[in-house]
Design an enzyme around this catalytic site. Structure first.
Site, PDB file in Angstrom:
ATOM      1  N   GLY A  52       0.864  -1.184   0.000  1.00 49.39           N
ATOM      2  CA  GLY A  52       0.000   0.000   0.000  1.00 49.39           C
ATOM      3  C   GLY A  52       0.904   1.238   0.000  1.00 49.39           C
ATOM      4  N   ASP A 241      -1.691   4.582  -6.234  1.00 48.87           N
ATOM      5  CA  ASP A 241      -0.253   4.542  -5.961  1.00 48.87           C
ATOM      6  C   ASP A 241       0.476   5.740  -6.534  1.00 48.87           C
ATOM      7  OD1 ASP A 241      -1.353   1.664  -6.049  1.00 48.87           O
ATOM      8  OD2 ASP A 241       0.451   1.596  -4.819  1.00 48.87           O
TER       9      ASP A 241
END
Ligand code: MRU
Length: 366
Positions: A52, A241
């Site tokens: 993450g 991202d």
């Protein structure tokens, strides 16, 4: 967020070491790993003990702090940056966090670097939590507006991958408005894309939501379009991202297909992001963002718990069939209804991003 009634973050400090929940073992086992060297922090990122985008950044910051215990020289700062930066290519938060650390450490005398590195790493972790609380407040309005239009009915949110508290330090990005809405008593239900090949939705998002008591249903990745056609999705919220200066969104593979389906069905498609995820150095996401390609075994094999409690990995693809594993894709800005940030919900374009985060543009220009 809570695990069995106890508050946890995904990463935290224990003296000079960092502790992190080992996400490779969830949802079947809850194991906390101790990171004691920069190399261990790098391995944790590379092998997805942590993952993450925001959590990768925070872990890298602690990796730099660990490096400074062993060697406080300029060369050690450069070496640690290089080692940590090489772990995963797509999430820009990694580069952002390392640049933050470098800027703090370089001007200091070596003797001051270790304490300063821990202090900045702690701040990066803390800032992430505050940013995500801001995202929660920004996104809450969207959920409230839908709830107001369908009184006493449930708001159905579709999400992809895990952009929950496990992907950040706490709260999550895509999940932050969902947790806040749920805590405020709004009836919310989440469609959780399983997210092949690593199944972060099925194994992590479902685990998180379950522990917080948020109603949810895990669906196979290809189900979203069908649900949208039948009015069963009020809005989609995903994480990211990297967001380019023009508002293109890079996220876990499969996000683009969900955005296409949402566009075709006039379902609002939102992306939640903390400001460190914006890359003002990149304009065109499709041609300029490096897309990580991971090992074929993530596609060819599946891991799970057997009926008698053992964790096993099994092959699901014929021997000899090649497999490709592109980990991310890019959703063009035109398919994004809005960007949920700590400074409000923005249009996915350069003007809106630049107006909301002028300091990030000037930092990028340096
Ligand atoms: O490969 P992963 O598990 O690191 O990918 C994670 C995602 O794609 C998340 O959606 C993204 O990092 C957003 S995190 C708040």
């Amino acid at each position: 967020m809570k695990v069995d009634g106890k508050h946890f973050r995904s990463i935290w400090r224990d003296g000079w070491t960092a502790l992190a929940i080992d996400q490779r073992r969830l949802p079947h086992e809850f194991i906390v790993a101790r990171l004691t060297t920069c190399a261990e922090a790098a391995e944790a990122i590379r092998f997805m003990l942590v993952r993450g985008a925001p959590l990768i950044g925070a872990t890298a910051a602690y990796g730099m702090a660990l490096a400074m215990r062993d060697d406080k020289s300029d060369a050690a700062i450069d070496r640690a940056c290089e080692t940590l930066l090489a772990t995963r290519p797509t999430a820009i938060n990694l580069k952002w966090a390392l640049e933050e650390m470098r800027q703090v450490l370089r001007p200091l005398a070596p003797s001051a670097r270790s304490d300063a590195a821990y202090a900045r790493a702690d701040d990066i972790a803390e800032e992430d939590v505050v940013i995500n609380q801001g995202i929660a407040r920004s996104g809450l309005g969207l959920i409230e507006a839908i709830a107001a239009k369908k009184p006493d009915q449930t708001v159905n949110v579709l999400t992809h991958c895990n952009a929950g508290w496990l992907a950040t330090v706490d709260w999550g990005t895509a999940t932050a408005p969902i947790y806040l809405a749920h805590d405020r008593g709004i009836k919310v239900h989440v469609w959780v894309d399983e997210t092949r090949p690593r199944n972060q939705g099925a194994s992590l998002t479902a685990w998180e939501l379950g522990h917080h008591g948020v109603p949810h249903t895990v669906i196979a990745d290809n189900t979203g379009g069908h649900l949208m056609q039948h009015g069963k999705v009020d809005l989609a919220i995903v994480g990211t991202d990297r967001v380019t200066a023009n508002g293109d969104v890079c996220n876990k593979i499969g996000t683009y297909l969900k955005a296409l389906a949402a566009h075709d069905n006039e379902v609002p498609f939102y992306v939640a992001l903390p400001s460190p995820t914006i890359d003002f150095n990149v304009a065109d996401g499709i041609t300029q963002i490096p897309i990580e390609q991971r090992g074929a075994e993530e596609v060819t094999h599946m891991t799970g718990r057997t009926a008698d409690g053992r964790i096993e990995t099994v092959r699901i693809v014929p021997e000899g069939s090649p497999a490709a594993n592109y980990a991310f894709d890019v959703t063009p800005a035109r398919l994004v209804t809005g960007l949920i940030t700590e400074r409000g919900v923005l249009k996915a374009n350069r003007a809106a991003l630049a107006a909301a985060f002028p300091e990030r543009i000037s930092a990028a220009a340096e």
